[in-house]
Design a protein around this motif. Structure first.
Motif, PDB file in Angstrom:
ATOM      1  N   LEU A  18       0.827  -1.205   0.000  1.00  0.00           N
ATOM      2  CA  LEU A  18       0.000   0.000   0.000  1.00  0.00           C
ATOM      3  C   LEU A  18       0.862   1.257   0.000  1.00  0.00           C
ATOM      4  CD1 LEU A  18      -2.610  -1.260   2.601  1.00  0.00           C
ATOM      5  CD2 LEU A  18      -3.181  -0.541   0.273  1.00  0.00           C
ATOM      6  N   ASP A  19       1.979   1.201   0.703  1.00  0.00           N
ATOM      7  CA  ASP A  19       2.877   2.355   0.775  1.00  0.00           C
ATOM      8  C   ASP A  19       3.563   2.649  -0.553  1.00  0.00           C
ATOM      9  OD1 ASP A  19       2.406   2.991   3.410  1.00  0.00           O
ATOM     10  OD2 ASP A  19       4.172   1.965   4.199  1.00  0.00           O
ATOM     11  N   TRP A  20       3.981   1.597  -1.270  1.00  0.00           N
ATOM     12  CA  TRP A  20       4.926   1.818  -2.359  1.00  0.00           C
ATOM     13  C   TRP A  20       4.455   1.442  -3.754  1.00  0.00           C
ATOM     14  CZ3 TRP A  20       7.981   5.125  -0.575  1.00  0.00           C
ATOM     15  CH2 TRP A  20       8.448   5.064   0.737  1.00  0.00           C
ATOM     16  N   VAL A  21       3.537   0.502  -3.911  1.00  0.00           N
ATOM     17  CA  VAL A  21       3.272   0.057  -5.282  1.00  0.00           C
ATOM     18  C   VAL A  21       1.821   0.125  -5.732  1.00  0.00           C
ATOM     19  CG1 VAL A  21       5.293  -1.448  -5.307  1.00  0.00           C
ATOM     20  CG2 VAL A  21       3.087  -2.404  -4.652  1.00  0.00           C
ATOM     21  N   GLU A  22       0.857   0.052  -4.832  1.00  0.00           N
ATOM     22  CA  GLU A  22      -0.529  -0.035  -5.281  1.00  0.00           C
ATOM     23  C   GLU A  22      -1.284   1.274  -5.057  1.00  0.00           C
ATOM     24  OE1 GLU A  22      -1.423  -2.202  -7.108  1.00  0.00           O
ATOM     25  OE2 GLU A  22      -0.329  -4.035  -6.667  1.00  0.00           O
ATOM     26  N   HIS A  23      -1.992   1.725  -6.091  1.00  0.00           N
ATOM     27  CA  HIS A  23      -2.791   2.934  -5.932  1.00  0.00           C
ATOM     28  C   HIS A  23      -4.202   2.791  -6.491  1.00  0.00           C
ATOM     29  CE1 HIS A  23      -2.492   4.163 -10.189  1.00  0.00           C
ATOM     30  NE2 HIS A  23      -1.289   3.659 -10.133  1.00  0.00           N
ATOM     31  N   SER A  24      -4.505   1.698  -7.187  1.00  0.00           N
ATOM     32  CA  SER A  24      -5.877   1.516  -7.660  1.00  0.00           C
ATOM     33  C   SER A  24      -6.760   1.127  -6.478  1.00  0.00           C
ATOM     34  CB  SER A  24      -5.944   0.436  -8.743  1.00  0.00           C
ATOM     35  OG  SER A  24      -5.812  -0.852  -8.190  1.00  0.00           O
ATOM     36  N   ASP A  25      -7.979   1.628  -6.466  1.00  0.00           N
ATOM     37  CA  ASP A  25      -8.879   1.382  -5.336  1.00  0.00           C
ATOM     38  C   ASP A  25      -9.138  -0.107  -5.127  1.00  0.00           C
ATOM     39  OD1 ASP A  25      -9.135   4.017  -4.621  1.00  0.00           O
ATOM     40  OD2 ASP A  25     -10.925   4.372  -5.831  1.00  0.00           O
ATOM     41  N   ARG A  26      -9.272  -0.831  -6.222  1.00  0.00           N
ATOM     42  CA  ARG A  26      -9.573  -2.260  -6.103  1.00  0.00           C
ATOM     43  C   ARG A  26      -8.426  -3.014  -5.441  1.00  0.00           C
ATOM     44  NH1 ARG A  26     -10.580  -6.422 -11.180  1.00  0.00           N
ATOM     45  NH2 ARG A  26     -10.830  -8.314  -9.935  1.00  0.00           N
ATOM     46  N   ALA A  27      -7.210  -2.766  -5.909  1.00  0.00           N
ATOM     47  CA  ALA A  27      -6.050  -3.449  -5.331  1.00  0.00           C
ATOM     48  C   ALA A  27      -5.849  -3.042  -3.880  1.00  0.00           C
ATOM     49  CB  ALA A  27      -4.798  -3.133  -6.150  1.00  0.00           C
ATOM     50  N   ARG A  28      -6.034  -1.767  -3.587  1.00  0.00           N
ATOM     51  CA  ARG A  28      -5.840  -1.290  -2.219  1.00  0.00           C
ATOM     52  C   ARG A  28      -6.881  -1.901  -1.278  1.00  0.00           C
ATOM     53  NH1 ARG A  28      -2.480   2.858  -1.375  1.00  0.00           N
ATOM     54  NH2 ARG A  28      -3.666   3.566   0.425  1.00  0.00           N
ATOM     55  N   ALA A  29      -8.121  -2.010  -1.729  1.00  0.00           N
ATOM     56  CA  ALA A  29      -9.161  -2.608  -0.886  1.00  0.00           C
ATOM     57  C   ALA A  29      -8.827  -4.060  -0.561  1.00  0.00           C
ATOM     58  CB  ALA A  29     -10.517  -2.507  -1.579  1.00  0.00           C
ATOM     59  N   GLN A  30      -8.310  -4.788  -1.545  1.00  0.00           N
ATOM     60  CA  GLN A  30      -7.933  -6.182  -1.312  1.00  0.00           C
ATOM     61  C   GLN A  30      -6.790  -6.283  -0.312  1.00  0.00           C
ATOM     62  OE1 GLN A  30      -7.236  -7.383  -5.426  1.00  0.00           O
ATOM     63  NE2 GLN A  30      -9.070  -8.659  -5.371  1.00  0.00           N
ATOM     64  N   LEU A  31      -5.807  -5.395  -0.447  1.00  0.00           N
ATOM     65  CA  LEU A  31      -4.668  -5.427   0.463  1.00  0.00           C
ATOM     66  C   LEU A  31      -5.080  -5.066   1.887  1.00  0.00           C
ATOM     67  CD1 LEU A  31      -1.948  -3.824  -1.824  1.00  0.00           C
ATOM     68  CD2 LEU A  31      -1.892  -6.135  -0.877  1.00  0.00           C
ATOM     69  N   VAL A  32      -5.935  -4.078   2.033  1.00  0.00           N
ATOM     70  CA  VAL A  32      -6.414  -3.709   3.368  1.00  0.00           C
ATOM     71  C   VAL A  32      -7.163  -4.874   4.003  1.00  0.00           C
ATOM     72  CG1 VAL A  32      -8.044  -2.250   4.619  1.00  0.00           C
ATOM     73  CG2 VAL A  32      -6.475  -1.224   2.970  1.00  0.00           C
ATOM     74  N   GLN A  33      -8.015  -5.522   3.213  1.00  0.00           N
ATOM     75  CA  GLN A  33      -8.774  -6.661   3.732  1.00  0.00           C
ATOM     76  C   GLN A  33      -7.838  -7.788   4.165  1.00  0.00           C
ATOM     77  OE1 GLN A  33     -11.418  -8.412   0.868  1.00  0.00           O
ATOM     78  NE2 GLN A  33     -12.343  -9.825   2.328  1.00  0.00           N
ATOM     79  N   THR A  34      -6.853  -8.090   3.328  1.00  0.00           N
ATOM     80  CA  THR A  34      -5.892  -9.139   3.664  1.00  0.00           C
ATOM     81  C   THR A  34      -5.110  -8.775   4.921  1.00  0.00           C
ATOM     82  OG1 THR A  34      -5.637  -9.809   1.360  1.00  0.00           O
ATOM     83  CG2 THR A  34      -3.849 -10.384   2.852  1.00  0.00           C
ATOM     84  N   GLY A  35      -4.655  -7.525   4.991  1.00  0.00           N
ATOM     85  CA  GLY A  35      -3.876  -7.094   6.144  1.00  0.00           C
ATOM     86  C   GLY A  35      -4.665  -7.147   7.434  1.00  0.00           C
ATOM     87  N   LEU A  36      -5.908  -6.669   7.415  1.00  0.00           N
ATOM     88  CA  LEU A  36      -6.730  -6.683   8.627  1.00  0.00           C
ATOM     89  C   LEU A  36      -7.064  -8.104   9.057  1.00  0.00           C
ATOM     90  CD1 LEU A  36      -9.135  -3.689   7.893  1.00  0.00           C
ATOM     91  CD2 LEU A  36      -7.326  -3.790   9.616  1.00  0.00           C
ATOM     92  N   TRP A  37      -7.333  -8.956   8.095  1.00  0.00           N
ATOM     93  CA  TRP A  37      -7.597 -10.369   8.402  1.00  0.00           C
ATOM     94  C   TRP A  37      -6.374 -11.004   9.057  1.00  0.00           C
ATOM     95  CZ3 TRP A  37      -5.017 -14.215   5.297  1.00  0.00           C
ATOM     96  CH2 TRP A  37      -5.359 -15.529   5.619  1.00  0.00           C
ATOM     97  N   SER A  38      -5.196 -10.695   8.532  1.00  0.00           N
ATOM     98  CA  SER A  38      -3.961 -11.298   9.048  1.00  0.00           C
ATOM     99  C   SER A  38      -3.619 -10.774  10.435  1.00  0.00           C
ATOM    100  CB  SER A  38      -2.803 -11.020   8.080  1.00  0.00           C
ATOM    101  OG  SER A  38      -3.073 -11.541   6.799  1.00  0.00           O
ATOM    102  N   ILE A  39      -3.667  -9.457  10.608  1.00  0.00           N
ATOM    103  CA  ILE A  39      -3.265  -8.891  11.896  1.00  0.00           C
ATOM    104  C   ILE A  39      -4.308  -9.190  12.966  1.00  0.00           C
ATOM    105  CG2 ILE A  39      -4.299  -6.580  11.823  1.00  0.00           C
ATOM    106  CD1 ILE A  39      -0.678  -7.522  12.780  1.00  0.00           C
ATOM    107  N   GLY A  40      -5.556  -9.377  12.555  1.00  0.00           N
ATOM    108  CA  GLY A  40      -6.584  -9.768  13.513  1.00  0.00           C
ATOM    109  C   GLY A  40      -6.279 -11.112  14.146  1.00  0.00           C
ATOM    110  N   ALA A  41      -5.769 -12.049  13.340  1.00  0.00           N
ATOM    111  CA  ALA A  41      -5.404 -13.367  13.868  1.00  0.00           C
ATOM    112  C   ALA A  41      -4.254 -13.259  14.863  1.00  0.00           C
ATOM    113  CB  ALA A  41      -5.022 -14.295  12.715  1.00  0.00           C
ATOM    114  N   VAL A  42      -3.323 -12.342  14.606  1.00  0.00           N
ATOM    115  CA  VAL A  42      -2.200 -12.142  15.532  1.00  0.00           C
ATOM    116  C   VAL A  42      -2.697 -11.566  16.854  1.00  0.00           C
ATOM    117  CG1 VAL A  42      -0.022 -10.919  15.895  1.00  0.00           C
ATOM    118  CG2 VAL A  42      -0.585 -11.820  13.625  1.00  0.00           C
ATOM    119  N   LEU A  43      -3.588 -10.589  16.778  1.00  0.00           N
ATOM    120  CA  LEU A  43      -4.087  -9.938  17.992  1.00  0.00           C
ATOM    121  C   LEU A  43      -4.980 -10.861  18.817  1.00  0.00           C
ATOM    122  CD1 LEU A  43      -4.729  -6.382  16.541  1.00  0.00           C
ATOM    123  CD2 LEU A  43      -3.093  -6.984  18.341  1.00  0.00           C
TER     124      LEU A  43
END
Length: 511
Positions: A244-269
């Motif tokens: 998200l910081d460096w390579v993706e700027h399309s809304d679709r790709a960013r939404a997928q990355l946010v979803q993946t990240g939140l799903w992953s970090i939620g499991a850690v927490l």
């Protein structure tokens, strides 16, 4: 890539790289410019320097791709584990792709420049189903070897191998290591999951889309092989933020990355609900989602849990910026200067804020400290090149642009070089550089920094329509978009109020 480095600038770049971290490393610099230093002398021994270490791992066989990725991944893991559990200053990550970097003499020479006490060098090999590190610990001051050994563990027991390397430093320093967090413990019932994790980890610090997507695929495969692999989930969340910081700027790709990240970090927490690093990562993801209000309670929790953690200060400042309060953000990072010096991300936030308020000398010296912490962080060279050109240090700026091109993306070097060309009124050369980078396909595949630099060059060449076309590609949900109004490189440019969808979708395939 086209050549853009001014004559003699390559040598200056190397000198600047070594010298720029001098002040932050406890060295005594001889000033030669407002920003950098060209000559350094080591100060007498100090208690702080006694706990610094340089780590250099390399592949046992430089041509063996398995050894190469294993060396990069294990070097990163060992450096992080030593830094976190011993609270010592690891000045360079042990990442290398060639066996020459593991040579003790060259590593010791580098360690002396960086002002470290110990140098841990090793060659890494995979032998059948085992990972092997042939290591040596050298006193950087005397050049004498203090200990050596051979650490060998099954591929699935990487955590034991990392612990063995940490024990080398506990014995040398006479310290006791703390227990690593759950997100850092590399336990998995599947050796294949461990290998896939290591392959992903070897690529996570890249700045190009292809390598980051390879890392994404490898980490997701590790999770498929072992759903309880918490370390892989944490790294996948980290990787989502990096993309998200460096390579993706399309809304679709960013939404997928946010979803993946939140799903992953939620499991850690769920495993460690009070982990400051995991909470801060969740806050970063909420910012990229375009919901800074959701990150504010996380900042409040971090202030109570870990007020002196660099991640707390960094997230606090980023939230303030996302809300349009740059003055508050600058106050936050300045008030916690001693804390931010331990984090390259926090330093980059401060450097950008200092640059925006016109304090270029401070910005440049903060970037020096960032490079001292991680000499491979390409964006630090991009911004230092720009600041140096503003300070009139043009040759040093060209040198930094060359380093940024080699460490990060070729476009960064070209665009930064073009900005310096404009500074010396060579607009013909600047236009030649930027022309192939302003096509629709090039804009659609560019990341945040690429687009800002394109807009900056176009703006400096008085082609506002081209600058606006670059800025239109930035997602309306990107938390950094609000800060474009205060970007000095875009001064006098009428900023677009809308966004356009890239013609080429750059989806990540994350789930």
């Amino acid at each position: 890539m086209r050549t853009f480095l001014a004559p003699g600038a390559a040598a200056l770049a190397l000198a600047a790289l070594c010298a720029s971290g001098a002040r932050a490393q406890g060295l005594d610099p001889t000033p030669a410019s407002q920003c950098g230093e060209r000559t350094v002398t080591v100060q007498p021994d100090s208690a702080v320097a006694d706990s610094r270490v340089l780590i250099r791992f390399a592949a046992g066989l430089a041509s063996d791709t398995d050894d190469a990725f294993l060396a990069r991944a294990l070097g990163k893991l060992v450096a992080e584990r030593i830094r976190q559990t011993l609270s010592i200053d690891v000045r360079s990550r042990g990442v290398s792709g060639g066996s020459g970097s593991a040579d003790a003499a060259s590593a010791v020479a580098e360690g002396r420049v960086l002002g470290v006490r110990y140098v841990l060098v090793g060659t890494v090999q995979r032998r059948d189903d085992r990972s092997v590190i042939d290591w040596r610990l050298v006193d950087a001051r005397s050049g004498k070897q203090t200990s050596s050994g051979l650490a060998s563990e099954p591929v699935g027991a990487v955590d034991s191998l990392v612990n063995a390397m940490t024990s080398v430093m506990t014995r040398a320093l006479g310290r006791t290591a703390t227990k690593p967090a759950a997100r850092d413990r590399l336990h998995s019932r599947s050796p294949d999951a461990i290998l896939s994790f290591l392959r992903g980890l070897a690529e996570v610090e890249a700045f190009d889309r292809a390598r980051l997507q390879r890392a994404d695929s490898a980490l997701q495969r590790a999770i498929v092989l072992d759903r309880e692999f918490i370390a892989a989930r944490y790294r996948l969340a980290e990787l989502s933020v990096r993309q998200l910081d460096w390579v993706e700027h399309s809304d679709r790709a960013r939404a997928q990355l946010v979803q993946t990240g939140l799903w992953s970090i939620g499991a850690v927490l769920l495993k460690e609900p009070y982990d400051p690093q995991a909470l801060a990562l969740m806050g970063r993801l909420y910012l990229h989602k375009g919901t800074p209000a959701l990150a504010q309670p996380i900042v409040a929790a971090l202030r109570a849990l870990a007020p002196d953690d660099p991640a707390t200060v960094e997230l606090d400042a980023r939230v303030a910026r996302a809300l349009g309060h740059d003055d508050d953000a600058l106050r936050i990072v300045r008030a916690s200067a001693a804390v931010t010096e331990r984090s390259i991300d926090a330093l980059m936030v401060r450097a950008d804020l200092e640059r925006r308020v016109g304090d270029r000398v401070v910005a440049c010296r903060v970037l020096n400290r960032a490079i001292a912490l991680d000499a491979t962080h390409a964006p630090a060279y991009v911004w230092r090149a720009i600041v140096r050109s503003n300070l009139g240090e043009l040759r040093e700026g060209w040198g930094d642009a060359e380093v940024a091109s080699r460490l990060g993306r070729a476009d960064w070097g070209e665009l930064t070089g073009a900005l310096i060309d404009v500074a010396v009124r060579d607009t013909v050369r600047a236009r030649t550089r930027v022309k192939p980078l302003m096509t629709a396909s090039s804009l659609d595949s560019a990341g945040w920094l690429d687009l800002v630099l394109r807009a900056a060059v176009a703006n400096s060449l008085t082609t506002p329509a081209a600058a606006q076309q670059a800025l239109l590609r930035i997602s309306c949900r990107d938390p950094r978009r609000v800060g474009l109004a205060n970007e000095p490189l875009l001064r006098y440019l009428r900023l677009p109020t809308n966004c356009i969808a890239p013609s080429t979708k750059m989806a990540t395939g994350a789930n």
